[in-house]
Design a protein around this motif. Sequence first.
Motif, mmCIF file in Angstrom:
data_model
loop_
_atom_site.group_PDB
_atom_site.id
_atom_site.type_symbol
_atom_site.label_atom_id
_atom_site.label_comp_id
_atom_site.label_asym_id
_atom_site.label_seq_id
_atom_site.Cartn_x
_atom_site.Cartn_y
_atom_site.Cartn_z
ATOM 1 N N UNK A 1 0.846 -1.200 0.000
ATOM 2 C CA UNK A 1 0.000 0.000 0.000
ATOM 3 C C UNK A 1 0.873 1.239 0.000
ATOM 4 N N UNK A 2 0.582 2.145 -0.930
ATOM 5 C CA UNK A 2 1.457 3.306 -1.114
ATOM 6 C C UNK A 2 0.905 4.601 -0.534
ATOM 7 N N UNK A 3 -0.425 4.691 -0.413
ATOM 8 C CA UNK A 3 -1.089 5.875 0.167
ATOM 9 C C UNK A 3 -1.000 7.121 -0.707
ATOM 10 N N UNK A 4 -0.530 6.976 -1.932
ATOM 11 C CA UNK A 4 -0.566 8.055 -2.921
ATOM 12 C C UNK A 4 -0.388 7.430 -4.296
ATOM 13 N N UNK A 5 -0.850 8.127 -5.311
ATOM 14 C CA UNK A 5 -0.766 7.598 -6.669
ATOM 15 C C UNK A 5 0.553 8.057 -7.299
#
Length: 271
Positions: free
Chosen positions: A59-63
């Motif tokens: 999971x990166x929490x930003x694109x």
Amino acid sequence: MVEIIASIVVFKTKACIINQTIASLLKSEYVIRLFIFDNSPTDKLRNEITEDNRITYLFNNENIGFGRAHNICIKKALHQCKYYIVLNPDVYFDGAIIKKMVELFDSDSEIGLVAPRILYPNGKLQLSCRSLPTPFDIAIRRIPFLRHFFPKRHKFHQFLHTSYDTTLNVPFLLGCFMMIRTNVLKEVGGFDERFFLYMEDLDLCRRINKKYKTLYFPEVNINHLYQRASAKQGYLFIIHLSSMIKYFTKWGWFKDQERKRINSELLRQPS
């Protein structure tokens, strides 16, 4: 046994769609690991995807974009597998196709990348092979009335000058399912991270095709829930346009001699 690692990049993807892709991929005994890289604003998908010990959810929490996200996964896998698969979260297929693709790779060490025949869910062929485009070719493809004035050029760009029933060395294959020899990825590098979304598959195919064969392999099929989102959503069209500008700035707008040579050679391939 041949070992394969794959990655899927998602952004607000529905679990019912990606789980179909996961199920297809993990039917193959060759796949030892699957990265799910989530660019979404929340990690809701974490608890909705299929459970399997071969899946690593990131999971990166930003694109951060398509290519950059895949590159993070690729770097983790480069020394652990012989082949690497980049695929979209909206494809499904018979897992047995992977064995056939491995057999094709093993038949010729000059093959760097293989892509399957792509079908729409209704069974209709998706035109996934391309010549190297000029800016005008892209305009013809996106503006319908231009196709009436330049039908021969439009057909050539989408490989309608030849048969989609024949294995072909193609300089640009749509990137919804690409199986790549890992040592080739090490040699040419992964995706160019200047492309946030769109054109990164063209750029990678072109770099691999300069040194190796990039094959369209119609003996295996996948189904693709193709949306053409950039033609329907304004902000995606802006992103697509930005990527096109970056691509032609990198490779050449009108004086691209390599493109001219490669496209001329395509006309000599058997139809």
